[in-house]
Enzyme design. Structure first.
Site, short mmCIF file in Angstrom:
data_model
loop_
_atom_site.label_atom_id
_atom_site.label_comp_id
_atom_site.label_asym_id
_atom_site.label_seq_id
_atom_site.Cartn_x
_atom_site.Cartn_y
_atom_site.Cartn_z
N LYS A 186 2.46 -3.50 7.33
CA LYS A 186 2.54 -3.52 5.88
C LYS A 186 3.88 -3.44 5.38
O LYS A 186 4.54 -3.81 4.53
CB LYS A 186 1.74 -2.56 5.11
N THR A 245 0.67 -1.51 -0.04
CA THR A 245 0.12 0.12 0.02
C THR A 245 0.96 1.51 0.03
O THR A 245 1.99 1.04 0.50
CB THR A 245 -0.92 -0.09 1.21
N ASP A 246 0.26 2.24 -0.42
CA ASP A 246 1.04 3.71 -0.64
C ASP A 246 1.28 4.00 0.91
O ASP A 246 2.04 5.01 1.11
CB ASP A 246 0.41 4.67 -1.48
N GLU A 247 0.50 3.66 1.91
CA GLU A 247 0.53 3.96 3.28
C GLU A 247 1.86 3.80 3.84
O GLU A 247 2.37 4.39 4.86
CB GLU A 247 -0.71 3.65 4.21
N TYR A 259 -1.39 -0.28 10.94
CA TYR A 259 -1.79 -0.99 9.86
C TYR A 259 -0.56 -0.80 9.07
O TYR A 259 -0.05 -1.81 8.56
CB TYR A 259 -3.02 -0.49 9.30
P1 NAD Z 1 -10.19 -6.70 2.97
O1 NAD Z 1 -10.08 -6.32 4.28
O2 NAD Z 1 -11.20 -6.43 2.32
O3 NAD Z 1 -9.95 -8.13 2.55
C1 NAD Z 1 -8.70 -8.87 3.31
C2 NAD Z 1 -9.10 -10.34 3.22
O4 NAD Z 1 -7.86 -11.12 3.67
C3 NAD Z 1 -10.38 -10.94 3.50
O5 NAD Z 1 -11.06 -11.96 2.69
C4 NAD Z 1 -10.18 -11.78 4.97
O6 NAD Z 1 -10.86 -12.81 5.05
C5 NAD Z 1 -8.47 -12.27 4.67
N1 NAD Z 1 -7.65 -12.57 5.51
C6 NAD Z 1 -7.43 -11.73 6.76
N2 NAD Z 1 -6.61 -12.46 7.55
C7 NAD Z 1 -6.32 -13.28 7.04
C8 NAD Z 1 -5.50 -14.55 7.47
N3 NAD Z 1 -4.93 -14.56 8.47
N4 NAD Z 1 -5.30 -15.46 6.66
C9 NAD Z 1 -6.03 -15.65 5.30
N5 NAD Z 1 -7.02 -14.51 4.95
C10 NAD Z 1 -7.00 -13.60 5.69
O7 NAD Z 1 -9.07 -5.93 2.07
P2 NAD Z 1 -8.89 -5.32 0.84
O8 NAD Z 1 -9.03 -3.68 0.80
O9 NAD Z 1 -9.21 -6.24 -0.42
O10 NAD Z 1 -7.24 -5.07 0.75
C11 NAD Z 1 -6.39 -6.64 0.26
C12 NAD Z 1 -4.75 -6.07 0.18
O11 NAD Z 1 -4.58 -4.86 -0.64
C13 NAD Z 1 -4.33 -5.97 1.46
O12 NAD Z 1 -3.00 -6.39 1.76
C14 NAD Z 1 -4.22 -4.30 1.70
O13 NAD Z 1 -3.23 -3.92 2.58
C15 NAD Z 1 -3.94 -4.05 0.20
N6 NAD Z 1 -4.55 -2.68 -0.24
C16 NAD Z 1 -5.53 -2.16 0.05
C17 NAD Z 1 -6.10 -1.06 -0.47
C18 NAD Z 1 -7.47 -0.38 -0.35
O14 NAD Z 1 -7.87 0.58 -0.75
N7 NAD Z 1 -8.37 -1.39 0.08
C19 NAD Z 1 -5.10 -0.06 -1.32
C20 NAD Z 1 -3.81 -0.73 -1.28
C21 NAD Z 1 -3.46 -1.92 -0.78
O1 DAU Z 2 -3.99 4.23 0.53
C1 DAU Z 2 -4.43 2.85 0.63
C2 DAU Z 2 -5.00 2.44 1.95
O2 DAU Z 2 -6.50 2.94 1.79
C3 DAU Z 2 -5.14 1.02 2.10
O3 DAU Z 2 -3.57 0.29 2.50
C4 DAU Z 2 -5.98 0.60 3.22
O4 DAU Z 2 -6.42 -1.03 3.31
C5 DAU Z 2 -7.28 1.31 2.81
O5 DAU Z 2 -8.13 1.03 4.16
C6 DAU Z 2 -7.22 2.69 2.66
O6 DAU Z 2 -6.70 3.53 3.78
P1 DAU Z 2 -7.75 4.71 4.47
O7 DAU Z 2 -7.18 5.08 5.82
O8 DAU Z 2 -6.98 6.00 3.71
O9 DAU Z 2 -8.98 4.48 3.97
P2 DAU Z 2 -10.34 4.90 4.81
O10 DAU Z 2 -11.52 4.29 3.80
O11 DAU Z 2 -10.42 4.15 6.30
O12 DAU Z 2 -10.41 6.36 5.03
C7 DAU Z 2 -10.35 7.07 3.96
C8 DAU Z 2 -10.28 8.80 4.36
O13 DAU Z 2 -11.58 8.89 4.86
C9 DAU Z 2 -9.23 8.75 5.63
O14 DAU Z 2 -8.72 10.03 5.56
C10 DAU Z 2 -10.31 8.97 6.77
C11 DAU Z 2 -11.36 9.41 6.21
N1 DAU Z 2 -12.54 8.82 7.26
C12 DAU Z 2 -12.98 7.51 7.16
C13 DAU Z 2 -13.98 6.82 7.43
C14 DAU Z 2 -14.18 5.36 7.67
C15 DAU Z 2 -13.58 9.75 7.53
O15 DAU Z 2 -13.46 10.73 7.55
N2 DAU Z 2 -14.82 9.02 8.04
C16 DAU Z 2 -15.00 7.82 8.26
O16 DAU Z 2 -15.89 7.30 8.90
#
Ligand code: NAD
Ligand code: DAU
Length: 349
Positions: free
Chosen positions: A169, A140-142, A165
């Site tokens: 990562k 992730t970019d985080e 988190y």
């Molecule tokens: P998500 O939380 O929707 O899905 C995570 C999945 O992993 C779930 O199906 C969960 O059951 C499974 N999981 C959790 N712990 C596990 C374990 N111990 N063993 C096997 N399976 C397990 O997450 P997402 O948003 O789909 O993100 C997927 C990946 O992409 C993550 O690694 C996250 O860091 C990365 N990512 C997410 C975003 C975003 O914006 N959502 C952006 C960049 C990178």
């Molecule tokens: O940048 C990639 C990441 O983006 C991934 O690695 C993470 O898995 C994914 O969860 C996401 O992280 P963020 O913290 O950026 O996403 P989130 O949707 O939780 O929040 C987006 C922004 O909105 C953040 O600045 C917090 C804000 N927010 C979020 C929630 C849930 C609010 O203001 N109110 C809310 O209720």
């Protein structure tokens, strides 16, 4: 036929990836390993569950014996590791599972891939692996931390994660890198910006706000709402991962993003307008501790070296996403029952 082990394929991005790959590569077999935590949902995969090239195995990536069994029984070519605890707010409440899954789980996968991919399994120091194998870590970019008003994340920047988190990562990225440096295990790491699209768990900003708007509930905006995220449609992310899988150079890191920087309040206002609701629903709430102010991805490396480009504009992608959540109320209702409702009460009420 190539076999890909996808971990976390029942989550938001993983389920979109599994479907994209089955559709795009009919000559691939996908094994989806997922522990089905609160975020894993097999309903995301109903349309492909009977596909002959697809198999689901309920397993935890921290379970070494089970992961070894899966490698022993299948000729796996690629591992794409999505499995993770993914929500920043939960990592602030309960960090430990983030460390065990995101770091130790990744290490179990790396160890097992190393063991089963070595050309000479009895040679402890063998650094030669089966032709074409690859471990792709979905990061992730985080991991880069937060930006000020200017600048963008580039792959060579030092890692400065701010939440439990993102620290977990970043740790996983470093252990993946170490397996490449020390054992020559073929790897890539991708670092994508915020994804949006269908099947996202409604603890995340966009589906949470859509659901609350639809139900005329308060829209909880953290702090001043001026934090900036760089949004990408999930199918563009999944396509980019496929491109890195096919063309990524060994050991390289690739940023993925589509140049769509938006302040959170802009997103909330867009959703309110699209859903025909009132801004009176906006409720500014206490800020997230250690809240990263701004993310922005420089995607020059993946676009110029690998030829990937996003297909969606932000406007098209958001319109389609809002429509999807409106058309799939039943999916949302099913997800919202159970564990999520107690989490929501604890966090927001
Ligand atoms: P998500 O939380 O929707 O899905 C995570 C999945 O992993 C779930 O199906 C969960 O059951 C499974 N999981 C959790 N712990 C596990 C374990 N111990 N063993 C096997 N399976 C397990 O997450 P997402 O948003 O789909 O993100 C997927 C990946 O992409 C993550 O690694 C996250 O860091 C990365 N990512 C997410 C975003 C975003 O914006 N959502 C952006 C960049 C990178
Ligand atoms: O940048 C990639 C990441 O983006 C991934 O690695 C993470 O898995 C994914 O969860 C996401 O992280 P963020 O913290 O950026 O996403 P989130 O949707 O939780 O929040 C987006 C922004 O909105 C953040 O600045 C917090 C804000 N927010 C979020 C929630 C849930 C609010 O203001 N109110 C809310 O209720």
């Amino acid at each position: 036929m190539k076999t890909i082990l996808v971990t976390g394929g029942a989550g938001f991005i993983g389920s979109n990836f599994v479907k994209l790959m089955l559709n795009k590569h009919p000559d691939y077999k996908i094994i989806n390993v997922d522990a089905l935590t609160y975020a894993g949902n097999l309903e995301n995969l109903v349309d492909i569950k009977d596909n002959k090239n697809y198999e689901f195995i309920k397993a935890d990536i921290r379970d070494r014996a089970k992961i070894e069994e899966i490698f022993a029984e299948n000729d796996i070519m690629f591992v794409v590791n999505f499995a993770a605890e993914s929500h920043v707010d939960r990592s602030i409440e309960e960090p430990e599972v983030f460390l065990t899954t995101n770091i130790l789980g990744t290490q179990v996968l790396l160890d097992t891939a190393k063991k089963y991919w070595k050309i000479n399994p009895t040679d402890k120091y063998c650094k030669k692996y089966k032709e074409g194998v690859k471990f792709l870590q979905v990061s992730t970019d985080e991991v880069y931390g937060a930006l000020g008003d200017t600048g963008m994340f580039v792959e060579t920047m030092p890692l400065k994660p701010n939440s439990p988190y993102s620290a977990s990562k970043a740790s996983a990225d470093l252990i993946v890198r170490a397996y490449n440096e020390t054992f020559c295990l073929p790897v890539n790491i991708t670092r994508c910006s915020n994804n949006y699209g269908p099947y996202q768990f409604p603890e995340k900003l966009i589906p949470l706000m859509i659901n609350n708007c639809t139900n005329e509930k308060d829209l909880p905006v953290y702090g001043d709402g001026m934090q900036i995220r760089d949004w990408l449609h999930v199918s563009d992310h999944c396509n980019a991962i496929d491109v890195v899988l096919q063309k990524g150079k060994d050991g390289e890191v690739y940023n993925i993003g589509g140049n769509n920087e938006k302040a959170n309040i802009e997103i909330v206002n867009l959703l309110i307008k699209s859903l025909g609701k009132s801004t009176d629903l906006i409720k500014y709430v206490k800020d997230r501790p250690g809240h990263d102010r701004r993310y922005a991805i420089d995607n020059t490396k993946i676009t110029t070296e690998l030829g990937w480009e996003p297909a969606y504009t932000f406007e098209e992608g958001m319109a389609e996403t809002i429509e999807w959540y409106i058309a799939n109320k039943e999916w949302m209702e099913n997800v919202l029952s159970g564990e999520y409702s107690s989490y929501y009460e604890k966090m927001y009420l």
